[in-house]
Design a protein around this motif. Sequence first.
Motif, PDB file in Angstrom:
ATOM      1  N   CYS A 110      -0.282  -1.609  -1.898  1.00 17.16           N
ATOM      2  CA  CYS A 110      -0.429  -0.747  -3.079  1.00 17.16           C
ATOM      3  C   CYS A 110      -1.858  -0.745  -3.616  1.00 17.16           C
ATOM      4  CB  CYS A 110       0.536  -1.206  -4.175  1.00 17.16           C
ATOM      5  SG  CYS A 110       2.275  -1.124  -3.718  1.00 17.16           S
TER       6      CYS A 110
ATOM      7  N   ARG B 133       0.184   3.431  -3.471  1.00 11.62           N
ATOM      8  CA  ARG B 133      -0.278   3.806  -4.805  1.00 11.62           C
ATOM      9  C   ARG B 133      -0.224   5.328  -4.953  1.00 11.62           C
ATOM     10  NH1 ARG B 133      -3.550   1.523  -8.843  1.00 11.62           N
ATOM     11  NH2 ARG B 133      -4.731   3.049 -10.054  1.00 11.62           N
TER      12      ARG B 133
ATOM     13  N   LEU C  70       3.994  -2.655  -8.811  1.00  6.97           N
ATOM     14  CA  LEU C  70       2.800  -3.267  -8.228  1.00  6.97           C
ATOM     15  C   LEU C  70       1.566  -2.364  -8.268  1.00  6.97           C
ATOM     16  CD1 LEU C  70       4.346  -5.125  -5.141  1.00  6.97           C
ATOM     17  CD2 LEU C  70       3.491  -6.155  -7.253  1.00  6.97           C
ATOM     18  N   PRO C  71       1.684  -1.056  -7.973  1.00  8.63           N
ATOM     19  CA  PRO C  71       0.483  -0.214  -7.968  1.00  8.63           C
ATOM     20  C   PRO C  71      -0.184  -0.055  -9.323  1.00  8.63           C
ATOM     21  CG  PRO C  71       2.299   0.854  -6.803  1.00  8.63           C
ATOM     22  CD  PRO C  71       2.881  -0.307  -7.546  1.00  8.63           C
TER      23      PRO C  71
ATOM     24  N   CYS D 148       4.748   0.864   4.433  1.00  6.66           N
ATOM     25  CA  CYS D 148       3.555   1.417   3.794  1.00  6.66           C
ATOM     26  C   CYS D 148       3.788   2.787   3.188  1.00  6.66           C
ATOM     27  CB  CYS D 148       2.408   1.486   4.805  1.00  6.66           C
ATOM     28  SG  CYS D 148       1.847  -0.134   5.375  1.00  6.66           S
TER      29      CYS D 148
ATOM     30  N   ARG E 263      -5.427  -2.315   1.324  1.00  5.65           N
ATOM     31  CA  ARG E 263      -4.535  -1.278   1.852  1.00  5.65           C
ATOM     32  C   ARG E 263      -4.728  -1.120   3.362  1.00  5.65           C
ATOM     33  NH1 ARG E 263       0.156   1.747   1.544  1.00  5.65           N
ATOM     34  NH2 ARG E 263      -0.148   3.729   2.608  1.00  5.65           N
TER      35      ARG E 263
ATOM     36  N   VAL F 240       5.614  -4.692   5.708  1.00  2.00           N
ATOM     37  CA  VAL F 240       5.811  -3.891   4.503  1.00  2.00           C
ATOM     38  C   VAL F 240       5.922  -2.429   4.920  1.00  2.00           C
ATOM     39  CG1 VAL F 240       3.315  -3.607   4.089  1.00  2.00           C
ATOM     40  CG2 VAL F 240       4.918  -3.395   2.189  1.00  2.00           C
TER      41      VAL F 240
ATOM     42  N   TYR G  87       5.581   1.249  -0.277  1.00  2.00           N
ATOM     43  CA  TYR G  87       4.603   0.488  -1.060  1.00  2.00           C
ATOM     44  C   TYR G  87       3.250   1.176  -0.928  1.00  2.00           C
ATOM     45  CZ  TYR G  87       8.028  -3.157  -1.828  1.00  2.00           C
ATOM     46  OH  TYR G  87       9.131  -3.852  -2.240  1.00  2.00           O
TER      47      TYR G  87
ATOM     48  N   GLU H  36       2.817  -6.989  -0.191  1.00  2.00           N
ATOM     49  CA  GLU H  36       3.356  -5.808  -0.860  1.00  2.00           C
ATOM     50  C   GLU H  36       2.349  -5.259  -1.867  1.00  2.00           C
ATOM     51  OE1 GLU H  36       8.163  -6.707  -0.542  1.00  2.00           O
ATOM     52  OE2 GLU H  36       7.092  -7.292  -2.354  1.00  2.00           O
TER      53      GLU H  36
ATOM     54  N   HIS I 110       8.072  -1.754  -6.015  1.00  2.00           N
ATOM     55  CA  HIS I 110       7.073  -0.871  -5.401  1.00  2.00           C
ATOM     56  C   HIS I 110       6.511   0.136  -6.412  1.00  2.00           C
ATOM     57  CE1 HIS I 110      10.897   1.310  -5.126  1.00  2.00           C
ATOM     58  NE2 HIS I 110      10.194   2.426  -5.102  1.00  2.00           N
ATOM     59  N   GLU I 111       7.204   0.320  -7.526  1.00  2.00           N
ATOM     60  CA  GLU I 111       6.693   1.201  -8.577  1.00  2.00           C
ATOM     61  C   GLU I 111       5.832   0.437  -9.576  1.00  2.00           C
ATOM     62  OE1 GLU I 111      10.019   3.104 -10.368  1.00  2.00           O
ATOM     63  OE2 GLU I 111      10.438   4.388  -8.630  1.00  2.00           O
TER      64      GLU I 111
ATOM     65  N   GLU J 139      15.076  -5.888   4.440  1.00  2.00           N
ATOM     66  CA  GLU J 139      14.188  -4.798   4.836  1.00  2.00           C
ATOM     67  C   GLU J 139      14.194  -4.604   6.349  1.00  2.00           C
ATOM     68  OE1 GLU J 139      12.845  -2.704   2.913  1.00  2.00           O
ATOM     69  OE2 GLU J 139      13.062  -3.657   0.959  1.00  2.00           O
TER      70      GLU J 139
END
Length: 384
Positions: free
Chosen positions: A301, A188, A276-277, A183, A356, A181, A186, A297, A273-274, A20
């Motif tokens: 989210c 929501r 975790l939220p 943002c 967040r 991270v 990552y 991470e 990242h899809e 990253e």
Amino acid sequence: MKIGITCYPTYGGSGVVATELGIELAARGHQVHFITSSQPFRLTGREANIHFHEVSVSTYPLFEYPPYDLALATRMAEVADFYSLDLLHVHYAIPHSVSALLASQMIEAHTQLSRRRKLPFITTLHGTDITLVGLDPSYLPITRFAIERSDGVTAISSHLAERTREAFGVVSEIEVIRNFVNCDVYVRKPELVAEMRPRFAAPDEHLFVHLSNFRPVKRVTDVIEVFARVAHALPARLMLIGDGPDRSVAEQLALRYNVQDRIHFLGKQDAVHELLPLADLMIMPSQMESFGLAALEAMACRVPAIATRVGGVPELIDDQVNGLLFELGDVDAMAEAAISLLKAPDRLQAMSQAARHTAQERFCTTRIIPLYESYYQRVLDRVK
């Protein structure tokens, strides 16, 4: 700048951070060269300003174990020479810092003939390279030597920096640059959550998540212990993201508690990242975390973490504000706290917002990447 990055390209915190970091540096206009045994798993191969150089190891019959560290040093020197790299940045001390030292010395020897300048290298310490592998008597002297000979050393938490000083007697500077991270990635997204969450939990069910490489230090069995207690009190499900040596143990424990039909074993996933939220809470009961990247991470989210008060975790999680901290192994207290929090939606919402906010204000790439750029320049200025 032209930057060479070496890391373990497989799943694991150090490889994730290194990859990253390279992606973010490339996005800011730097030329990044990954020098690794295989392409890091978070790279697509389509990123601008990023180049991948594979390290191949000869399987000569004389060698019982292929000399990867020597092959890596050679490849580092080749790439640095051909592309005129400004510096090498290696992640995880063993064996990468030793290989970088050899590569730097090779370049320096070549400099005497071609009048090229020295190639500096920076070592970033991530945790088990110091607290576990580095303390092995077989590796401690060479680890200390490589750290001391690095042109720059960074650590991902104050805890790890202090632990390194204590364990290795290092007196030189260790710059603390914490994990980060993105943002914008990552985050929501309500529409995505509305679409994907029904695959894992019904509307009246709470959803937990755990993300790790399932090594013993991550204590995935404690995750099952906590979840089983919650699931017997409230309607709940669990997403387990990752894989590793303790997966079968976790599966057997889930069977014993009769919660196997409430757990989604998702294995290794690229698009975390899809996922975790979708969760309400993360469970991170690790025996040791030098920072706690998975929790960060999740926090980005809006997913607070139930975690252990170990290592550098308290530098990330403010207990009772943006997450909850417990003593190692106290699964009863973790479960009770989770149940209490889930029964208080206003408190959960406030904690989610605080999680967040912490990610945005303290750990976003926009705040951390400039620290690396500044440190690179300081190292370059020192070795001129």
